[in-house]
Design a protein around this motif. Structure first.
Motif, PDB file in Angstrom:
ATOM      1  N   SER A   1      -5.949  -9.788  -4.518  1.00  0.00           N
ATOM      2  CA  SER A   1      -4.443  -9.182  -4.089  1.00  0.00           C
ATOM      3  C   SER A   1      -3.894  -9.623  -5.059  1.00  0.00           C
ATOM      4  CB  SER A   1      -3.993  -9.910  -2.676  1.00  0.00           C
ATOM      5  OG  SER A   1      -3.614 -11.067  -2.711  1.00  0.00           O
TER       6      SER A   1
ATOM      7  N   PHE B   1      -7.356  -4.371  -1.708  1.00  0.00           N
ATOM      8  CA  PHE B   1      -6.326  -3.556  -1.253  1.00  0.00           C
ATOM      9  C   PHE B   1      -5.230  -3.341  -2.593  1.00  0.00           C
ATOM     10  CE2 PHE B   1      -7.655  -4.437   3.022  1.00  0.00           C
ATOM     11  CZ  PHE B   1      -7.790  -3.162   3.762  1.00  0.00           C
TER      12      PHE B   1
ATOM     13  N   GLY C   1      -5.447   3.053   3.674  1.00  0.00           N
ATOM     14  CA  GLY C   1      -4.563   2.586   4.970  1.00  0.00           C
ATOM     15  C   GLY C   1      -3.124   3.289   5.254  1.00  0.00           C
TER      16      GLY C   1
ATOM     17  N   SER D   1      -3.423  -0.078   9.896  1.00  0.00           N
ATOM     18  CA  SER D   1      -2.379   0.366   8.877  1.00  0.00           C
ATOM     19  C   SER D   1      -2.076  -0.574   7.706  1.00  0.00           C
ATOM     20  CB  SER D   1      -1.169   1.086   9.508  1.00  0.00           C
ATOM     21  OG  SER D   1      -0.166   1.494   8.639  1.00  0.00           O
ATOM     22  N   ASN D   2      -2.086  -0.163   6.476  1.00  0.00           N
ATOM     23  CA  ASN D   2      -1.472  -0.906   5.350  1.00  0.00           C
ATOM     24  C   ASN D   2      -0.838  -0.195   4.471  1.00  0.00           C
ATOM     25  OD1 ASN D   2      -1.542  -3.189   4.027  1.00  0.00           O
ATOM     26  ND2 ASN D   2      -3.215  -2.953   2.953  1.00  0.00           N
ATOM     27  N   THR D   3       0.469   0.133   4.701  1.00  0.00           N
ATOM     28  CA  THR D   3       1.393   1.020   3.984  1.00  0.00           C
ATOM     29  C   THR D   3       2.652   0.396   3.695  1.00  0.00           C
ATOM     30  OG1 THR D   3       0.595   2.790   4.768  1.00  0.00           O
ATOM     31  CG2 THR D   3       2.531   3.118   3.833  1.00  0.00           C
TER      32      THR D   3
ATOM     33  N   TYR E   1      -1.678   1.702   0.750  1.00  0.00           N
ATOM     34  CA  TYR E   1      -2.708   0.733   0.079  1.00  0.00           C
ATOM     35  C   TYR E   1      -4.241   1.042   0.494  1.00  0.00           C
ATOM     36  CZ  TYR E   1       1.268  -1.896  -1.286  1.00  0.00           C
ATOM     37  OH  TYR E   1       2.724  -2.313  -1.790  1.00  0.00           O
TER      38      TYR E   1
ATOM     39  N   ASN F   1      -0.808  -6.356   0.003  1.00  0.00           N
ATOM     40  CA  ASN F   1      -2.116  -6.133  -0.170  1.00  0.00           C
ATOM     41  C   ASN F   1      -3.029  -7.350   0.486  1.00  0.00           C
ATOM     42  OD1 ASN F   1      -0.224  -5.939  -2.509  1.00  0.00           O
ATOM     43  ND2 ASN F   1      -1.645  -4.252  -3.369  1.00  0.00           N
TER      44      ASN F   1
ATOM     45  N   GLY G   1      -3.234  -7.003   4.160  1.00  0.00           N
ATOM     46  CA  GLY G   1      -4.262  -6.005   4.426  1.00  0.00           C
ATOM     47  C   GLY G   1      -5.341  -6.391   4.754  1.00  0.00           C
TER      48      GLY G   1
END
Length: 328
Positions: A161, A207, A228, A250-252, A130, A168, A171
Motif C-alpha cells: 500500500s 490496491f 473497487g 467498495s474501495n473508492t 482503487y 489502499n 482496502g
C-alpha cells in the motif's frame, strides 16, 4: 509543541481580516506569483498525474505557473500538515486525498491538523476507484480464484500500500475482514514505489488506482483482478468489480483542492471556477477516463459536506472491522 486552539483561531481570524481589508482590485489581480500545489504522494502516482493536469489548466486560466511539489510520507498526512500550517494567501494549495483527510483521522493516526477546521475546501477533482492489481506471474486471474488461493495460504501473500492508514491499505484490511483471508501488509511511501516492486515481482498484490497500471497490463507484467468501484469503469468495462464476487465491497477514494483555513473567499471562488471549468472539458474528461479515473466537480460546500460524511462513514467502518493502529 501544538499551540492552544484559542491562539490558533485568533491568529487565523486576524490573518483573514487583514486579507479581507485588501481592496477588491487586488483580489482581481490574484495570482501575481507562482502557486505551489502540494501533492502528498511521490511522483509517478495518480495524484501526480491529476495535479499536473489540473496545474496546467490553472496556469492557462490565471497566467501564473503552478508548481507541483511532492511531499510524501506518513500516509499522506505529512503533506496535509504542511499546507494546514501555510499562510492563507492562495499561494500554497493542496491536492487533498481520502487518506490524509479521512482514513488517517478515522484511524486515529497522529496528525497535526483537523481536516474540517484547518482547511478551506475549493472543490473535488477526481473520484479514485482503487483496484486489486497483481504481478503478472501471480497464479490467480480473477477475484474468485484469488480468494480461494489466499485461503489456502494464510499469511503467505503480501499486499503493498502507499502507507499505513491510506485507503489502499484499508482496502486490503476490509477485503480480509469480508472474505476471511489473511495477507501480510507492506507499507510504502506512495503508489510509485509499490508499483515498481509489484512489476518486479517483489510484491504479490496491491490496491492502487489504474492510472499508472494500465500501460503494464497488455505486456502481461501486471493484471487487474477487480475494481473497487460501484460499477465497472468506462475505461475498462471488461474488468469486473470486486463487489461482483464480494457483495458490499467498495474501495473508492477521491482527490480535491483545498487551501489553508483563512484563505479569502474571493480566491477560493476563483480557483473553484477555474478548476471546475478546466477539469470538465470533454477532452479532460476523456483524458481522465482513459487513465482509470472518474473526473468530477463540486462547490466548496459540497466538498466540505463530503469530507464530513466520509469521516463518519470511515470511523464506523474502522470500528465495525475492529481495526486500530496497533493491530496494523
Amino acid at each position: 509543541m501544538r499551540r492552544p486552539q484559542r491562539f490558533l483561531s485568533l491568529t487565523t481570524t486576524l490573518a483573514a481580516l487583514l486579507l479581507w481589508e485588501i481592496s477588491t482590485p487586488v483580489f482581481a489581480q490574484y495570482p501575481t506569483k507562482p502557486i505551489r500545489l502540494i501533492v502528498p504522494y511521490p511522483p509517478g502516482a495518480g495524484t501526480d498525474f491529476t495535479a499536473r493536469a489540473l496545474g496546467e489548466r490553472i496556469t492557462e486560466a490565471l497566467g501564473q505557473q503552478v508548481v507541483v511539489d511532492s511531499r510524501p510520507g506518513a500516509a499522506a498526512t505529512l503533506g496535509h500538515g504542511l499546507v494546514a500550517k501555510s499562510p492563507p494567501d492562495g499561494y500554497t494549495l493542496l491536492l487533498a486525498t481520502t487518506g490524509g483527510m479521512v482514513s488517517a483521522p478515522a484511524l486515529g493516526l497522529p496528525i497535526i491538523y483537523d481536516p474540517l477546521k484547518d482547511f478551506v475546501p475549493i472543490g473535488l477533482t477526481t473520484f479514485v476507484p482503487y483496484s486489486l492489481v497483481a504481478h503478472g506471474g501471480f497464479p490467480p486471474n480473477n477475484m474468485r480464484d484469488f480468494i480461494a488461493y489466499a485461503k489456502e495460504r494464510p499469511g503467505k501473500i503480501n499486499f503493498g500500500s502507499s502507507g499505513t492508514g491510506t485507503p489502499n491499505h484499508m482496502g486490503g484490511v476490509f477485503l480480509m475482514k469480508m472474505t476471511g483471508i489473511d495477507m501480510l501488509h507492506v507499507p510504502y511511501k506512495g503508489g510509485g514505489p509499490v508499483l515498481t516492486d509489484l512489476i518486479a515481482g517483489q510484491m504479490h498484490v496491491c490496491f492502487i488506482s489504474l492510472t499508472s497500471v494500465m500501460p503494464h497490463v497488455p505486456s502481461g507484467r501486471l493484471k487487474v483482478l477487480g475494481v473497487g468501484y460501484a460499477r465497472r469503469l468506462k475505461s475498462a468495462p471488461d474488468i469486473p468489480t470486486i463487489a461482483e464476487t464480494v457483495p458490499g465491497f467498495s474501495n473508492t477514494g477521491w482527490w480535491g483542492l483545498v487551501a489553508p483555513q483563512g484563505t479569502p473567499r474571493p480566491i477560493i471562488d476563483r480557483l473553484n471556477a477555474v478548476a471546475n471549468k478546466g477539469m470538465q472539458t470533454p477532452a479532460m474528461i476523456q483524458h481522465f477516463i482513459n487513465n482509470g479515473l472518474e473526473p468530477t466537480a463540486s462547490t466548496p460546500e459540497g466538498m466540505r459536506d463530503l469530507i464530513a460524511s466520509e469521516l463518519q462513514l470511515w470511523r464506523k467502518m474502522v470500528k465495525d472491522a475492529n481495526v486500530n493502529v496497533k493491530s496494523m
